[in-house]
Write an enzyme that holds these catalytic residues in place. Structure first.
Site, short mmCIF file in Angstrom:
data_model
loop_
_atom_site.label_atom_id
_atom_site.label_comp_id
_atom_site.label_asym_id
_atom_site.label_seq_id
_atom_site.Cartn_x
_atom_site.Cartn_y
_atom_site.Cartn_z
N GLU A 106 0.83 -1.21 0.00
CA GLU A 106 0.00 0.00 0.00
C GLU A 106 0.87 1.27 0.00
OE1 GLU A 106 -4.28 -1.53 1.65
OE2 GLU A 106 -2.98 -0.56 3.13
N GLU A 151 -6.06 -7.06 -2.02
CA GLU A 151 -6.78 -7.09 -0.75
C GLU A 151 -8.22 -6.66 -0.95
OE1 GLU A 151 -5.11 -4.77 2.42
OE2 GLU A 151 -3.05 -5.37 2.00
#
Length: 334
Positions: free
Chosen positions: A161, A267
């Site tokens: 991320e 995710e």
């Protein structure tokens, strides 16, 4: 470190021939090792206690797992624990059940995400060149540790991320996109030096935010970064998931059309209290990512479905209940 690897007889092999699934139906299982150490035991929907990997593989057709690796983590089950050796043992266990493996390299001693990209303590005072060397050596070390357990990862995330880069402050993208690109290149080159067939991923959160991806992925590419796949996270609610899936799929199409990249949904998750909505969400995003042009949608991973309600101080987006039986969320993969 590089020289010591070779002195131990570890030689960078050429590309192996092995079959990644054409489309990954995946689960991040990184908490499983620590939860098992704490005594957790999972049941299937019929209440039969079984290995959670068998439940994922056999009951929900999950063919791939995602496993994170911290640099020098503490033994905290929720926020550390996953060093290279524990990660490799878990990966070998998944491989023995016929599952493919994605590694997520957090270049940190604990969580790396949009709000924090903290250097490992041991790297804190490195020059930028030393930092790149550390990324290269650590990445190879993890890959060799995996290979020592008989595992060649199909995919490796270079960071996690990294909305604003990684290894702050040196690699903060809003300060130096060039440094961020060089760090991505360093991780990519390290992976390819061990196995050229492993695909590398740059993974951002907020998969529905095209402007973020244009700025970050476009900035990396304009600064010469090499990587194979754009990874995305998406955590919608029961009320907005349909719109956010459509925005994410539009963003994925843009990454394919603009940059020629494959796309992986690294995710997803939704509140365990909304299992019917979660099942519909999973089914919809799987169908739409599978339908991306040119087969460039490579998979969808549910984040930590094995988490029980409130695990690790309040996580609520797992797919198991407090009675250790699953919700219906993962049926969206069927």
């Amino acid at each position: 470190m590089c020289l010591s690897l070779f002195s131990l007889g570890q030689v960078a092999p050429t590309a192996e021939v092995y079959a990644a699934p054409s489309f990954a139906k995946g689960a991040d299982i990184s908490w499983v090792a620590g939860m098992e150490a704490q005594g957790y035991k999972w049941k299937d929907k019929n209440g039969v206690q079984r290995d959670i990997l068998d439940i994922l593989r056999q009951d929900y057709k999950i063919n791939s797992v995602r496993i994170r690796v911290f640099v020098n983590p503490t033994n905290d089950y929720g926020n550390g624990y996953m060093n290279k050796d524990r990660a490799a043992a878990l990966a070998a266990r998944a491989k023995s059940k016929g599952m493919s493996v994605m590694l997520t390299l957090h270049y940190s001693d604990s969580w790396a995400d949009p709000g924090k990209q903290t250097k490992p303590a041991a790297w804190k005072n490195y020059t930028f060149q030393q930092l790149m060397d550390a990324v290269y050596n650590h990445t190879r070390d993890v890959m060799f540790t995996m290979q020592s357990k008989g595992v060649t990862p199909d995919w490796v995330q270079i960071g996690n991320e990294t909305n604003n880069g990684m290894l702050w402050e040196d690699g903060r993208a809003s300060v130096s996109m060039r440094n961020y690109a060089w760090l991505v290149n360093t991780g990519h080159n390290a992976v390819k030096s061990v196995n050229s067939g492993t695909k590398t991923i740059v993974h951002l959160a907020n998969g529905n935010d095209n402007s973020l991806y244009r700025w970050n992925i476009g900035g990396l590419i304009s600064n010469g970064a090499n990587f194979d796949i754009v990874g995305m996270s998406l955590y919608p609610s029961a009320s907005d998931w349909s719109a956010l899936v459509n925005q994410t799929v539009s963003n994925a199409n843009d990454m394919i059309n603009t940059y020629g990249k494959e796309v992986m949904i690294s995710e997803i998750g939704m509140d365990y209290n909304q299992p019917a909505a979660a099942k519909s969400f999973v089914a919809d995003i799987v169908k739409k990512i599978q339908a991306l042009p040119g087969g460039k949608g490579k998979g969808v991973f549910y984040w930590e479905p094995g988490a029980t309600p409130g695990y690790n101080g309040g996580y609520g987006k797992g797919a198991w209940q407090s009675d250790m039986k699953p919700t219906i969320a993962l049926e969206g993969f069927l």
